[in-house]
Design a protein around this motif. Structure first.
Motif, PDB file in Angstrom:
ATOM      1  N   GLN A  53     111.255  17.944 -57.488  1.00 22.49           N
ATOM      2  CA  GLN A  53     110.481  17.949 -58.508  1.00 22.49           C
ATOM      3  C   GLN A  53     111.614  17.984 -59.948  1.00 22.49           C
ATOM      4  O   GLN A  53     112.656  18.458 -59.761  1.00 22.49           O
ATOM      5  CB  GLN A  53     109.628  19.250 -58.726  1.00 22.49           C
ATOM      6  CG  GLN A  53     108.489  19.403 -57.920  1.00 22.49           C
ATOM      7  CD  GLN A  53     107.693  20.514 -58.114  1.00 22.49           C
ATOM      8  OE1 GLN A  53     108.279  21.486 -58.485  1.00 22.49           O
ATOM      9  NE2 GLN A  53     106.335  20.412 -57.963  1.00 22.49           N
ATOM     10  N   ASN A  55     113.321  19.174 -62.740  1.00 27.32           N
ATOM     11  CA  ASN A  55     113.673  20.178 -63.467  1.00 27.32           C
ATOM     12  C   ASN A  55     114.896  20.132 -64.289  1.00 27.32           C
ATOM     13  O   ASN A  55     115.636  19.288 -64.198  1.00 27.32           O
ATOM     14  CB  ASN A  55     114.005  21.326 -62.255  1.00 27.32           C
ATOM     15  CG  ASN A  55     112.744  22.093 -61.892  1.00 27.32           C
ATOM     16  OD1 ASN A  55     111.834  22.538 -62.729  1.00 27.32           O
ATOM     17  ND2 ASN A  55     112.649  22.930 -60.622  1.00 27.32           N
ATOM     18  N   THR A 153      97.931  22.790 -60.746  1.00 25.37           N
ATOM     19  CA  THR A 153      98.056  24.005 -59.637  1.00 25.37           C
ATOM     20  C   THR A 153      98.960  24.960 -60.079  1.00 25.37           C
ATOM     21  O   THR A 153      99.817  24.973 -60.830  1.00 25.37           O
ATOM     22  CB  THR A 153      98.683  23.174 -58.416  1.00 25.37           C
ATOM     23  OG1 THR A 153      98.627  24.151 -57.222  1.00 25.37           O
ATOM     24  CG2 THR A 153      99.978  22.701 -58.543  1.00 25.37           C
ATOM     25  N   TRP A 154      98.527  26.219 -59.614  1.00 23.89           N
ATOM     26  CA  TRP A 154      99.096  27.510 -59.968  1.00 23.89           C
ATOM     27  C   TRP A 154      99.226  28.330 -58.640  1.00 23.89           C
ATOM     28  O   TRP A 154      98.129  29.197 -58.405  1.00 23.89           O
ATOM     29  CB  TRP A 154      98.422  28.075 -61.124  1.00 23.89           C
ATOM     30  CG  TRP A 154      98.945  28.988 -61.838  1.00 23.89           C
ATOM     31  CD1 TRP A 154     100.326  29.305 -62.182  1.00 23.89           C
ATOM     32  CD2 TRP A 154      98.409  29.983 -62.553  1.00 23.89           C
ATOM     33  NE1 TRP A 154     100.569  30.511 -62.972  1.00 23.89           N
ATOM     34  CE2 TRP A 154      99.514  30.854 -63.383  1.00 23.89           C
ATOM     35  CE3 TRP A 154      97.073  30.451 -62.761  1.00 23.89           C
ATOM     36  CZ2 TRP A 154      99.125  32.065 -64.171  1.00 23.89           C
ATOM     37  CZ3 TRP A 154      96.631  31.688 -63.606  1.00 23.89           C
ATOM     38  CH2 TRP A 154      97.664  32.365 -64.371  1.00 23.89           C
ATOM     39  N   SER A 270     111.280  26.436 -65.249  1.00 18.66           N
ATOM     40  CA  SER A 270     111.678  25.531 -64.112  1.00 18.66           C
ATOM     41  C   SER A 270     110.978  26.320 -62.997  1.00 18.66           C
ATOM     42  O   SER A 270     110.709  25.597 -61.725  1.00 18.66           O
ATOM     43  CB  SER A 270     113.115  25.431 -63.876  1.00 18.66           C
ATOM     44  OG  SER A 270     113.845  26.825 -63.919  1.00 18.66           O
ATOM     45  N   ARG A 272     107.868  27.249 -62.890  1.00 18.47           N
ATOM     46  CA  ARG A 272     106.540  27.263 -62.915  1.00 18.47           C
ATOM     47  C   ARG A 272     105.619  28.437 -63.096  1.00 18.47           C
ATOM     48  O   ARG A 272     104.556  28.500 -62.401  1.00 18.47           O
ATOM     49  CB  ARG A 272     106.100  26.229 -61.582  1.00 18.47           C
ATOM     50  CG  ARG A 272     106.808  25.248 -61.606  1.00 18.47           C
ATOM     51  CD  ARG A 272     106.751  24.190 -62.469  1.00 18.47           C
ATOM     52  NE  ARG A 272     107.267  22.831 -62.163  1.00 18.47           N
ATOM     53  CZ  ARG A 272     108.336  22.194 -62.388  1.00 18.47           C
ATOM     54  NH1 ARG A 272     109.236  22.893 -63.198  1.00 18.47           N
ATOM     55  NH2 ARG A 272     108.643  21.257 -61.843  1.00 18.47           N
ATOM     56  N   GLU A 276     102.050  24.026 -62.409  1.00 20.84           N
ATOM     57  CA  GLU A 276     102.492  22.619 -62.199  1.00 20.84           C
ATOM     58  C   GLU A 276     101.547  21.696 -62.771  1.00 20.84           C
ATOM     59  O   GLU A 276     100.441  21.754 -62.335  1.00 20.84           O
ATOM     60  CB  GLU A 276     102.968  22.460 -60.941  1.00 20.84           C
ATOM     61  CG  GLU A 276     103.632  21.136 -60.656  1.00 20.84           C
ATOM     62  CD  GLU A 276     103.964  20.852 -59.160  1.00 20.84           C
ATOM     63  OE1 GLU A 276     104.504  19.706 -58.796  1.00 20.84           O
ATOM     64  OE2 GLU A 276     103.932  21.943 -58.436  1.00 20.84           O
ATOM     65  N   LEU A 278      99.990  18.189 -62.812  1.00 20.44           N
ATOM     66  CA  LEU A 278      99.884  17.075 -61.660  1.00 20.44           C
ATOM     67  C   LEU A 278      99.505  15.694 -62.327  1.00 20.44           C
ATOM     68  O   LEU A 278      99.278  14.513 -61.596  1.00 20.44           O
ATOM     69  CB  LEU A 278      98.815  17.402 -60.622  1.00 20.44           C
ATOM     70  CG  LEU A 278      99.074  18.783 -59.939  1.00 20.44           C
ATOM     71  CD1 LEU A 278      98.034  19.097 -58.722  1.00 20.44           C
ATOM     72  CD2 LEU A 278     100.436  18.859 -59.376  1.00 20.44           C
TER      73      LEU A 278
END
Length: 317
Positions: A53, A55, A153-154, A270, A272, A276, A278
Motif C-alpha cells: 500500500q 505509505n 475498513t478499520w 502509516s 492506519r 483505511e 478504499l
C-alpha cells in the motif's frame, strides 16, 4: 560576484522568506520533472509490483526500490521533493547564521531540553503519543459511522507486534516528518515565536505549511476546481489546527525537533489507526478530511483555552 554577495546579504536579512521561497521552488521543480518523465505513474506501478500500500515511511520506500529497481529515480525524486524543506533550511541557516545556526538546529535533536527533568520529558511524550493516537482513533470511529463499508475498513490490532513495530516506524521514519521538521519546527517555529505570541506563530506556520503542500497535492484539482477549493480549505484548517497542537508539545519539551518528527509521523498514520480508505471519490475524500479535522479542533481549542494562548512556551525559550 557582486550579485552573489547581494543575494547572500538579502538571505541574511530575510532568512525565513528565502527558506520558504526556495523550498517551494524545489517542490515545483521536482513535480515538473516527475510529470515530464512519468515518474508518478511508474511509482504507483512499483507499489503494485511490490504488493504494498502507499505509505509515507522510509521503510516502504526501501522495499519499493528493492522490489522494483526501475522506480528508484521516482522514489528518490519524491524524497527530494519532501526533503526540500530540510535541504533549504540547512543552506539558508548556514548563510544567515553560520555554524552557530547549524549548531542550534543540531542541539534541538533531543527528546527533551538539556537540564529538563526526565520525569517531565516522559510525561510530555506519553501525553503527546496518547493525544495523537486518540485523535487518529476518533477519526477512525467517525469514518466507521459515516462511510459505507465499501469505502472504508478499520481492522487495526493495537496489541500485535506488527502494529508496535509499525508505530515506531511511523514515529521516527516517516519521510515527511524526518525531512521536513528540521525546517518547520526546528527553524521556522522558534523564529516566529520570537516575533509573535505562540498562537499567532502557530497559525502563521500552519498557513505556510499548507501553502507548501499546494503543489504537493496538485492532483486534488482532478476533482474539479470548485471541489478542489473546498478540499484545500479543509486542508488549510487541518494544517493550522495540527500546527497549534504540535506547538504545545514542542514547547513543553523545550523546543526539541524529535518530538515534532514523532507527531508529524503519527499524524500521517502509516499504521492506519484511523482506518483505511478504499475509495478515491471526492465525497469520501472530503468526509475523511473533515473527520480528521474534528478531533484536532477539539484538542486545539482545549489547549488554547488551557494555556491562554501560550501553548506551553516558557519565558526562557
Amino acid at each position: 560576484m557582486k550579485k552573489l554577495y547581494a543575494l547572500e546579504k538579502n538571505i541574511q536579512h530575510h532568512p525565513l522568506t528565502w527558506f520558504y521561497i526556495i523550498s517551494i521552488l524545489i517542490v515545483v521543480a521536482t513535480l515538473l520533472i516527475s510529470i515530464l518523465i512519468g515518474a508518478d505513474a511508474g511509482l504507483m506501478k512499483a507499489f503494485e509490483k511490490a504488493g504494498l500500500q502507499f505509505n509515507t515511511d522510509l521503510v516502504t520506500a526501501v522495499r519499493v526500490i528493492l522490489a522494483a529497481p526501475e522506480a528508484s529515480f521516482g522514489v528518490v525524486l519524491s524524497l527530494v521533493s519532501v526533503a526540500s524543506v530540510d535541504i533549504t533550511v540547512l543552506v539558508v541557516v548556514k548563510i544567515a547564521y553560520g555554524q552557530k545556526g547549524l549548531a542550534d538546529l543540531k542541539n534541538r535533536f533531543r527528546f527533551g531540553k538539556k537540564g529538563m527533568k526526565w520525569q517531565h520529558t516522559i510525561s510530555v511524550w506519553g501525553t503527546c503519543l496518547f493525544t495523537f493516537s486518540a485523535m487518529n482513533l476518533a477519526t477512525g470511529a467517525l469514518n466507521q459511522i459515516v462511510l459505507a463499508p465499501g469505502d472504508f475498513t478499520w481492522n487495526v490490532n493495537l496489541f500485535s507486534s506488527d502494529f508496535l513495530v509499525g508505530f515506531l516506524i511511523a514515529m521516527f521514519l516517516d519521510a515527511g516528518a524526518v525531512f521536513e521538521e528540521n525546517g518547520w519546527r526546528g527553524f521556522t517555529l522558534p523564529l516566529l515565536q520570537s516575533r509573535f505570541n505562540p498562537l499567532k506563530a502557530s497559525i502563521v506556520l500552519g498557513l505556510m505549511w499548507f501553502g507548501w503542500h499546494i503543489p504537493v497535492k496538485f492532483d486534488i484539482f482532478f476533482y474539479g476546481f470548485e471541489n478542489a477549493l473546498k478540499l484545500f480549505f479543509i486542508l488549510m484548517i487541518k494544517f493550522v489546527l495540527l500546527s497549534i497542537i504540535m506547538t504545545f508539545f514542542f514547547n513543553q519539551v523545550g523546543g526539541m525537533t524529535i518530538i515534532a518528527i514523532a507527531m508529524h509521523g503519527i499524524s500521517n498514520d502509516s499504521v492506519r489507526l484511523a482506518g483505511e480508505i478504499l475509495s478515491d471519490s471526492y465525497t469520501v475524500y472530503l468526509l475523511t478530511e473533515i473527520h480528521l479535522v474534528i478531533p484536532m479542533l477539539i484538542v486545539a481549542i482545549g489547549l488554547v483555552l488551557k494555556t491562554k494562548g501560550r501553548l506551553g512556551l516558557t519565558p526562557d525559550q
